[in-house]
Design a protein around this motif. Sequence first.
Motif, PDB file in Angstrom:
ATOM      1  N   ALA A   1      45.851  44.460  40.466  1.00 53.38           N
ATOM      2  CA  ALA A   1      47.257  44.867  40.255  1.00 53.38           C
ATOM      3  C   ALA A   1      47.859  44.684  38.993  1.00 53.38           C
ATOM      4  CB  ALA A   1      48.159  44.649  41.532  1.00 53.38           C
ATOM      5  N   MET A   2      47.560  43.425  38.490  1.00 48.38           N
ATOM      6  CA  MET A   2      48.045  42.967  37.498  1.00 48.38           C
ATOM      7  C   MET A   2      47.577  43.391  36.297  1.00 48.38           C
ATOM      8  SD  MET A   2      47.865  38.617  38.255  1.00 48.38           S
ATOM      9  CE  MET A   2      48.439  38.110  36.505  1.00 48.38           C
ATOM     10  N   PHE A   3      46.197  43.633  36.224  1.00 50.69           N
ATOM     11  CA  PHE A   3      45.664  44.070  34.968  1.00 50.69           C
ATOM     12  C   PHE A   3      45.228  45.401  34.734  1.00 50.69           C
ATOM     13  CE2 PHE A   3      44.832  39.307  35.105  1.00 50.69           C
ATOM     14  CZ  PHE A   3      45.615  38.959  33.943  1.00 50.69           C
ATOM     15  N   CYS A   4      45.141  46.257  35.584  1.00 46.74           N
ATOM     16  CA  CYS A   4      44.466  47.397  35.835  1.00 46.74           C
ATOM     17  C   CYS A   4      45.748  48.618  35.626  1.00 46.74           C
ATOM     18  CB  CYS A   4      43.612  47.873  36.866  1.00 46.74           C
ATOM     19  SG  CYS A   4      42.393  46.716  37.076  1.00 46.74           S
ATOM     20  N   ASP A   5      45.327  49.690  34.778  1.00 47.53           N
ATOM     21  CA  ASP A   5      46.572  50.869  34.736  1.00 47.53           C
ATOM     22  C   ASP A   5      46.579  51.486  36.105  1.00 47.53           C
ATOM     23  OD1 ASP A   5      47.141  50.040  31.962  1.00 47.53           O
ATOM     24  OD2 ASP A   5      45.224  50.706  31.689  1.00 47.53           O
ATOM     25  N   SER A   6      45.333  51.558  36.697  1.00 43.84           N
ATOM     26  CA  SER A   6      45.470  52.621  37.976  1.00 43.84           C
ATOM     27  C   SER A   6      44.065  51.847  38.793  1.00 43.84           C
ATOM     28  CB  SER A   6      45.139  53.818  37.573  1.00 43.84           C
ATOM     29  OG  SER A   6      43.884  53.963  36.857  1.00 43.84           O
ATOM     30  N   LEU A   7      44.353  52.317  39.885  1.00 48.75           N
ATOM     31  CA  LEU A   7      43.203  51.735  41.050  1.00 48.75           C
ATOM     32  C   LEU A   7      42.729  52.901  41.667  1.00 48.75           C
ATOM     33  CD1 LEU A   7      45.431  48.751  42.528  1.00 48.75           C
ATOM     34  CD2 LEU A   7      43.858  48.838  40.693  1.00 48.75           C
ATOM     35  N   ALA A   8      41.541  52.691  42.124  1.00 45.33           N
ATOM     36  CA  ALA A   8      40.700  53.495  43.114  1.00 45.33           C
ATOM     37  C   ALA A   8      40.181  52.762  44.204  1.00 45.33           C
ATOM     38  CB  ALA A   8      39.817  54.348  42.383  1.00 45.33           C
ATOM     39  N   VAL A   9      40.369  53.144  45.355  1.00 51.05           N
ATOM     40  CA  VAL A   9      39.760  52.418  46.611  1.00 51.05           C
ATOM     41  C   VAL A   9      38.886  53.215  47.376  1.00 51.05           C
ATOM     42  CG1 VAL A   9      40.207  51.254  48.818  1.00 51.05           C
ATOM     43  CG2 VAL A   9      41.949  51.181  46.742  1.00 51.05           C
ATOM     44  N   LEU A  10      37.483  52.467  47.408  1.00 51.45           N
ATOM     45  CA  LEU A  10      36.430  53.079  48.103  1.00 51.45           C
ATOM     46  C   LEU A  10      36.235  52.487  49.446  1.00 51.45           C
ATOM     47  CD1 LEU A  10      33.806  53.271  45.298  1.00 51.45           C
ATOM     48  CD2 LEU A  10      35.698  54.771  45.689  1.00 51.45           C
TER      49      LEU A  10
ATOM     50  N   THR B   1      34.705  38.756  37.220  1.00 51.53           N
ATOM     51  CA  THR B   1      35.388  37.282  37.418  1.00 51.53           C
ATOM     52  C   THR B   1      34.409  36.562  38.639  1.00 51.53           C
ATOM     53  OG1 THR B   1      36.995  38.498  38.880  1.00 51.53           O
ATOM     54  CG2 THR B   1      37.369  38.224  36.390  1.00 51.53           C
ATOM     55  N   ASN B   2      33.587  36.953  39.309  1.00 53.96           N
ATOM     56  CA  ASN B   2      33.199  36.256  40.250  1.00 53.96           C
ATOM     57  C   ASN B   2      32.859  35.082  40.167  1.00 53.96           C
ATOM     58  OD1 ASN B   2      33.317  38.274  42.355  1.00 53.96           O
ATOM     59  ND2 ASN B   2      30.953  38.505  42.646  1.00 53.96           N
ATOM     60  N   HIS B   3      32.267  34.524  39.204  1.00 49.56           N
ATOM     61  CA  HIS B   3      31.957  33.362  38.974  1.00 49.56           C
ATOM     62  C   HIS B   3      32.823  32.290  37.898  1.00 49.56           C
ATOM     63  CE1 HIS B   3      28.258  34.507  40.895  1.00 49.56           C
ATOM     64  NE2 HIS B   3      28.024  35.498  39.924  1.00 49.56           N
ATOM     65  N   LEU B   4      33.763  32.939  37.719  1.00 49.05           N
ATOM     66  CA  LEU B   4      34.868  32.076  36.740  1.00 49.05           C
ATOM     67  C   LEU B   4      35.876  31.377  37.382  1.00 49.05           C
ATOM     68  CD1 LEU B   4      35.335  35.163  34.228  1.00 49.05           C
ATOM     69  CD2 LEU B   4      33.463  33.687  34.044  1.00 49.05           C
ATOM     70  N   ASP B   5      36.447  30.383  36.848  1.00 53.17           N
ATOM     71  CA  ASP B   5      37.554  29.864  37.360  1.00 53.17           C
ATOM     72  C   ASP B   5      38.803  30.453  37.137  1.00 53.17           C
ATOM     73  OD1 ASP B   5      38.295  29.122  34.559  1.00 53.17           O
ATOM     74  OD2 ASP B   5      37.133  27.310  34.461  1.00 53.17           O
ATOM     75  N   ILE B   6      39.911  29.852  37.608  1.00 55.70           N
ATOM     76  CA  ILE B   6      41.216  30.866  37.465  1.00 55.70           C
ATOM     77  C   ILE B   6      41.545  31.088  36.196  1.00 55.70           C
ATOM     78  CG2 ILE B   6      43.513  30.877  37.907  1.00 55.70           C
ATOM     79  CD1 ILE B   6      42.916  29.210  40.514  1.00 55.70           C
ATOM     80  N   GLN B   7      41.385  30.277  35.144  1.00 57.68           N
ATOM     81  CA  GLN B   7      41.859  30.258  33.949  1.00 57.68           C
ATOM     82  C   GLN B   7      40.873  31.473  33.231  1.00 57.68           C
ATOM     83  OE1 GLN B   7      41.435  27.032  31.286  1.00 57.68           O
ATOM     84  NE2 GLN B   7      41.817  28.024  29.368  1.00 57.68           N
ATOM     85  N   HIS B   8      39.662  31.521  33.412  1.00 57.87           N
ATOM     86  CA  HIS B   8      38.781  32.185  32.637  1.00 57.87           C
ATOM     87  C   HIS B   8      39.055  33.659  33.441  1.00 57.87           C
ATOM     88  CE1 HIS B   8      37.104  28.647  30.534  1.00 57.87           C
ATOM     89  NE2 HIS B   8      37.338  29.830  29.694  1.00 57.87           N
ATOM     90  N   GLN B   9      39.166  33.752  34.783  1.00 55.87           N
ATOM     91  CA  GLN B   9      39.524  35.041  35.369  1.00 55.87           C
ATOM     92  C   GLN B   9      40.689  35.705  34.519  1.00 55.87           C
ATOM     93  OE1 GLN B   9      39.896  35.166  39.583  1.00 55.87           O
ATOM     94  NE2 GLN B   9      38.483  33.430  39.775  1.00 55.87           N
ATOM     95  N   LEU B  10      41.625  35.078  34.358  1.00 51.94           N
ATOM     96  CA  LEU B  10      42.767  35.711  33.868  1.00 51.94           C
ATOM     97  C   LEU B  10      42.547  35.787  32.274  1.00 51.94           C
ATOM     98  CD1 LEU B  10      45.668  33.225  35.107  1.00 51.94           C
ATOM     99  CD2 LEU B  10      45.108  35.421  35.918  1.00 51.94           C
TER     100      LEU B  10
ATOM    101  N   LEU C   1      36.367  45.106  41.332  1.00 54.69           N
ATOM    102  CA  LEU C   1      36.858  43.706  41.566  1.00 54.69           C
ATOM    103  C   LEU C   1      37.253  43.631  43.193  1.00 54.69           C
ATOM    104  CD1 LEU C   1      39.748  43.938  39.037  1.00 54.69           C
ATOM    105  CD2 LEU C   1      37.842  42.342  38.987  1.00 54.69           C
ATOM    106  N   HIS C   2      37.107  42.590  43.554  1.00 50.68           N
ATOM    107  CA  HIS C   2      37.365  42.226  44.977  1.00 50.68           C
ATOM    108  C   HIS C   2      38.925  41.849  45.127  1.00 50.68           C
ATOM    109  CE1 HIS C   2      33.830  42.707  47.564  1.00 50.68           C
ATOM    110  NE2 HIS C   2      33.167  41.946  46.419  1.00 50.68           N
ATOM    111  N   ASP C   3      39.497  40.988  44.169  1.00 53.62           N
ATOM    112  CA  ASP C   3      40.862  40.530  44.271  1.00 53.62           C
ATOM    113  C   ASP C   3      41.842  41.519  43.795  1.00 53.62           C
ATOM    114  OD1 ASP C   3      43.213  39.017  43.202  1.00 53.62           O
ATOM    115  OD2 ASP C   3      41.837  37.143  43.117  1.00 53.62           O
ATOM    116  N   LEU C   4      42.611  41.775  44.926  1.00 51.44           N
ATOM    117  CA  LEU C   4      43.614  42.843  44.767  1.00 51.44           C
ATOM    118  C   LEU C   4      44.925  42.509  43.904  1.00 51.44           C
ATOM    119  CD1 LEU C   4      43.807  44.110  48.462  1.00 51.44           C
ATOM    120  CD2 LEU C   4      42.094  44.698  46.744  1.00 51.44           C
TER     121      LEU C   4
END
Length: 254
Positions: A199-208, A166-175, A192-195
């Motif tokens: 949180a909205m779209f992923c079933d689980s998260l891993a933080v490095l 989603t780095n180069h996308l506007d908000i609508q296309h990110q969503l 992803l960079h946007d936390l």
Amino acid sequence: MSITVDEISFVAGDTLIVNGISLAVEKGKVLGLLGPNGSGKSSLLRLICRLRKARSGVIRLGEDDISAISRAELARRVAFVEQQSTTETQLTVRDVVRLGRTPHRGLLNSWAADDDLRVDEALSRVDMRDRAMQLWQTLSGGERQRVHIARALAQSPSELLLDEPTNHLDIQHQLDILSLVSKLGITCIIALHDLNLAAMFCDSLAVLDKGKLVAAGAADTVLTEGLIGRVFGVRAHVERSSIHGRVHIQYRMS
């Protein structure tokens, strides 16, 4: 599990980039891979699709060690969308998406109706079908990214890896793109960079952080104010959104 990473490490020169990471993704689920720049996210994705060679550890797709999977089979199974990809060749949007069918076609196989169907479906999914005959070089950065995602979808993968899609996308296309990916029903790992989007779209998260896995699990257990402060260096307030019911982060002024 669809993807299993077991104590994987990767070294570039004398620098340890990925340091003993273990994680797993269930079939059909979406894992969000988070972390600051240089934390090892992109390297881990490249290790999973065998674009990098691990120093130690094992990566499995299902029950199969990726080191034992042929290049052809791996190409049919895993699609990878990189942050940036460019070409000087004059290609139309449809030409780029057609490349996604390459792993499914032998040297003597002619282009089939099913290939056209897969390409059309992929273009429609990213809202680029009306641009099919436009030259890829004339597209904006965000439009190019949508085309590369369509190429990956045309590949009909069982595992999909996306590096900052989603780095180069506007908000609508990110969503739109993350909503699409979350509903594909295939195993996905998305760096992803946007936390909040994670949180909205992923079933689980891993933080490095600095090449190590520092947290993994559901967003409401991973994205704590303490972790955000330690790993990302910012003050945050974490609450549950009244709109979508997922974790929502507000950043505090220093």
